[in-house]
Design a protein around this motif. Sequence first.
Motif, PDB file in Angstrom:
ATOM      1  N   LEU A 177       7.117  11.957 -16.081  1.00 26.23           N
ATOM      2  CA  LEU A 177       6.082  12.392 -15.461  1.00 26.23           C
ATOM      3  C   LEU A 177       6.117  12.964 -14.022  1.00 26.23           C
ATOM      4  O   LEU A 177       6.468  12.150 -13.085  1.00 26.23           O
ATOM      5  CB  LEU A 177       4.706  11.562 -15.589  1.00 26.23           C
ATOM      6  CG  LEU A 177       4.181  11.322 -16.926  1.00 26.23           C
ATOM      7  CD1 LEU A 177       3.080   9.885 -16.967  1.00 26.23           C
ATOM      8  CD2 LEU A 177       3.831  12.414 -17.735  1.00 26.23           C
ATOM      9  N   LYS A 178       5.956  14.403 -13.992  1.00 23.28           N
ATOM     10  CA  LYS A 178       6.150  14.692 -12.409  1.00 23.28           C
ATOM     11  C   LYS A 178       4.816  14.136 -11.478  1.00 23.28           C
ATOM     12  O   LYS A 178       3.711  14.180 -11.944  1.00 23.28           O
ATOM     13  CB  LYS A 178       6.089  16.237 -12.418  1.00 23.28           C
ATOM     14  CG  LYS A 178       6.109  16.967 -11.149  1.00 23.28           C
ATOM     15  CD  LYS A 178       6.274  18.470 -11.549  1.00 23.28           C
ATOM     16  CE  LYS A 178       6.475  19.268 -10.093  1.00 23.28           C
ATOM     17  NZ  LYS A 178       6.220  20.761 -10.237  1.00 23.28           N
ATOM     18  N   GLY A 179       5.234  13.953 -10.172  1.00 20.45           N
ATOM     19  CA  GLY A 179       4.356  13.681  -9.294  1.00 20.45           C
ATOM     20  C   GLY A 179       4.015  11.841  -9.467  1.00 20.45           C
ATOM     21  O   GLY A 179       2.917  11.390  -8.775  1.00 20.45           O
ATOM     22  N   ILE A 180       4.226  11.225 -10.481  1.00 18.36           N
ATOM     23  CA  ILE A 180       4.161   9.835 -10.774  1.00 18.36           C
ATOM     24  C   ILE A 180       5.370   8.992 -10.503  1.00 18.36           C
ATOM     25  O   ILE A 180       6.208   9.253 -10.775  1.00 18.36           O
ATOM     26  CB  ILE A 180       3.599   9.652 -12.281  1.00 18.36           C
ATOM     27  CG1 ILE A 180       2.794  10.925 -12.733  1.00 18.36           C
ATOM     28  CG2 ILE A 180       3.216   8.026 -12.463  1.00 18.36           C
ATOM     29  CD1 ILE A 180       1.252  10.721 -12.106  1.00 18.36           C
ATOM     30  N   SER A 181       4.931   7.990  -9.521  1.00 20.39           N
ATOM     31  CA  SER A 181       6.000   6.942  -9.124  1.00 20.39           C
ATOM     32  C   SER A 181       5.410   5.527  -9.400  1.00 20.39           C
ATOM     33  O   SER A 181       4.161   5.443  -9.291  1.00 20.39           O
ATOM     34  CB  SER A 181       6.508   7.164  -7.709  1.00 20.39           C
ATOM     35  OG  SER A 181       5.507   7.165  -7.032  1.00 20.39           O
ATOM     36  N   THR A 182       6.443   4.744  -9.485  1.00 20.76           N
ATOM     37  CA  THR A 182       5.861   3.332  -9.839  1.00 20.76           C
ATOM     38  C   THR A 182       6.520   2.498  -8.850  1.00 20.76           C
ATOM     39  O   THR A 182       7.681   2.805  -8.147  1.00 20.76           O
ATOM     40  CB  THR A 182       6.272   2.939 -11.137  1.00 20.76           C
ATOM     41  OG1 THR A 182       7.607   2.981 -11.316  1.00 20.76           O
ATOM     42  CG2 THR A 182       5.690   3.618 -12.222  1.00 20.76           C
ATOM     43  N   MET A 183       6.105   1.376  -8.615  1.00 21.00           N
ATOM     44  CA  MET A 183       6.616   0.120  -7.645  1.00 21.00           C
ATOM     45  C   MET A 183       6.050  -1.080  -7.803  1.00 21.00           C
ATOM     46  O   MET A 183       4.978  -1.142  -8.212  1.00 21.00           O
ATOM     47  CB  MET A 183       6.291   0.704  -6.255  1.00 21.00           C
ATOM     48  CG  MET A 183       6.397  -0.054  -4.974  1.00 21.00           C
ATOM     49  SD  MET A 183       6.072   0.408  -3.424  1.00 21.00           S
ATOM     50  CE  MET A 183       7.317   1.559  -3.140  1.00 21.00           C
ATOM     51  N   PRO A 184       7.056  -2.075  -7.821  1.00 14.95           N
ATOM     52  CA  PRO A 184       6.554  -3.414  -7.883  1.00 14.95           C
ATOM     53  C   PRO A 184       5.747  -3.696  -6.893  1.00 14.95           C
ATOM     54  O   PRO A 184       5.819  -3.296  -5.805  1.00 14.95           O
ATOM     55  CB  PRO A 184       7.992  -4.387  -7.834  1.00 14.95           C
ATOM     56  CG  PRO A 184       9.285  -3.250  -8.234  1.00 14.95           C
ATOM     57  CD  PRO A 184       8.700  -2.041  -7.535  1.00 14.95           C
ATOM     58  N   THR A 185       5.016  -5.036  -7.170  1.00 14.02           N
ATOM     59  CA  THR A 185       4.062  -5.267  -5.871  1.00 14.02           C
ATOM     60  C   THR A 185       4.730  -5.964  -4.755  1.00 14.02           C
ATOM     61  O   THR A 185       4.339  -6.046  -3.618  1.00 14.02           O
ATOM     62  CB  THR A 185       3.196  -6.514  -6.588  1.00 14.02           C
ATOM     63  OG1 THR A 185       3.667  -7.550  -7.214  1.00 14.02           O
ATOM     64  CG2 THR A 185       2.327  -5.866  -7.658  1.00 14.02           C
ATOM     65  N   ASN A 186       6.097  -6.600  -5.200  1.00 11.43           N
ATOM     66  CA  ASN A 186       6.637  -7.383  -4.199  1.00 11.43           C
ATOM     67  C   ASN A 186       7.444  -6.127  -3.148  1.00 11.43           C
ATOM     68  O   ASN A 186       8.151  -6.700  -2.099  1.00 11.43           O
ATOM     69  CB  ASN A 186       7.513  -8.302  -4.714  1.00 11.43           C
ATOM     70  CG  ASN A 186       8.529  -7.795  -5.709  1.00 11.43           C
ATOM     71  OD1 ASN A 186       8.491  -6.336  -5.852  1.00 11.43           O
ATOM     72  ND2 ASN A 186       9.572  -8.760  -6.137  1.00 11.43           N
ATOM     73  N   THR A 187       7.218  -4.854  -3.379  1.00 14.91           N
ATOM     74  CA  THR A 187       8.141  -3.982  -2.549  1.00 14.91           C
ATOM     75  C   THR A 187       7.217  -3.005  -1.892  1.00 14.91           C
ATOM     76  O   THR A 187       7.796  -1.755  -1.402  1.00 14.91           O
ATOM     77  CB  THR A 187       9.413  -3.253  -3.244  1.00 14.91           C
ATOM     78  OG1 THR A 187       8.586  -2.351  -4.332  1.00 14.91           O
ATOM     79  CG2 THR A 187      10.179  -4.078  -4.033  1.00 14.91           C
ATOM     80  N   LEU A 188       5.913  -3.173  -1.990  1.00 15.22           N
ATOM     81  CA  LEU A 188       5.198  -2.344  -1.258  1.00 15.22           C
ATOM     82  C   LEU A 188       5.254  -2.125   0.084  1.00 15.22           C
ATOM     83  O   LEU A 188       5.670  -3.190   0.820  1.00 15.22           O
ATOM     84  CB  LEU A 188       3.572  -3.009  -1.517  1.00 15.22           C
ATOM     85  CG  LEU A 188       2.341  -1.877  -1.530  1.00 15.22           C
ATOM     86  CD1 LEU A 188       2.570  -1.112  -2.559  1.00 15.22           C
ATOM     87  CD2 LEU A 188       0.917  -2.573  -1.789  1.00 15.22           C
ATOM     88  N   ASN A 189       4.972  -0.792   0.617  1.00 13.89           N
ATOM     89  CA  ASN A 189       5.457  -0.405   1.887  1.00 13.89           C
ATOM     90  C   ASN A 189       4.604   0.710   2.337  1.00 13.89           C
ATOM     91  O   ASN A 189       3.984   1.464   1.578  1.00 13.89           O
ATOM     92  CB  ASN A 189       6.952  -0.387   2.147  1.00 13.89           C
ATOM     93  CG  ASN A 189       7.543   1.047   1.277  1.00 13.89           C
ATOM     94  OD1 ASN A 189       7.244   2.082   1.533  1.00 13.89           O
ATOM     95  ND2 ASN A 189       7.860   0.787   0.115  1.00 13.89           N
ATOM     96  N   VAL A 190       4.681   0.995   3.665  1.00 12.39           N
ATOM     97  CA  VAL A 190       3.741   1.634   4.324  1.00 12.39           C
ATOM     98  C   VAL A 190       4.119   3.299   3.927  1.00 12.39           C
ATOM     99  O   VAL A 190       3.374   3.941   3.620  1.00 12.39           O
ATOM    100  CB  VAL A 190       3.728   1.525   6.031  1.00 12.39           C
ATOM    101  CG1 VAL A 190       3.239   2.843   6.385  1.00 12.39           C
ATOM    102  CG2 VAL A 190       3.153   0.223   6.447  1.00 12.39           C
TER     103      VAL A 190
END
Length: 216
Positions: A177-190
């Motif tokens: 899906l274009k424009g959609i990215s995912t990230m685990p909670t433990n790598t959340l960043n500014v």
Amino acid sequence: MALISLYNIKGETVGSLDLPKSLFDVALNPTLVHEAAVAQEANSREAIAHTKTRGEVAGSSKKPWKQKGTGRARHGSTKSPIWIGGGITFGPRNDRNFSLKINKKAKRTALAMVLSEKVASNCFIVVDEFSLPEGKTKELSSILKNLPLEKKAGSLAKILIVLPPEEKTIAKAAKNLKGISTMPTNTLNVVDLLKTEKVLVSKAAIDLITQTYKRA
């Protein structure tokens, strides 16, 4: 506490959720956020460009011609920086260190500020349960269209889906899906939060975020 609406995957409001004030209701300090973003980008930077000095270039160290009597300038080596194919003076090296230091507490405060801004601008969407048993991209696309994740023009905004680390099916489905990215909670960043327009999380992910980045 910061109170926000809680949705189901059909886009229906099923209640409200109190978010910890220390993490989701923090006054913005643009200078601190900028400092955290610059430090993160600098610390992830790698020195790729690399030039060779006169001691590293291929060639002979033999004097190209005798010192006097030829009518030409005096030279001691063809590896000199003033020769074509010679070494480079003050060129970029791959041992450069771009890293910047930032206080851990300041880094977490900056993250809380960005999260708070997302909540305050209604760009932080929470669903009660979020799972894809079949892991189909089409199924995920349908869910995203049900939720308030659209721009003014009607198209989907740039979305960051924050997931529990063990959730793999949604991350896999989102790759197409274009424009959609995912990230685990433990790598959340500014930086990743600043680059996205909308943030989508599940209630379970909120609990993990709170435990990981909790502030006094």
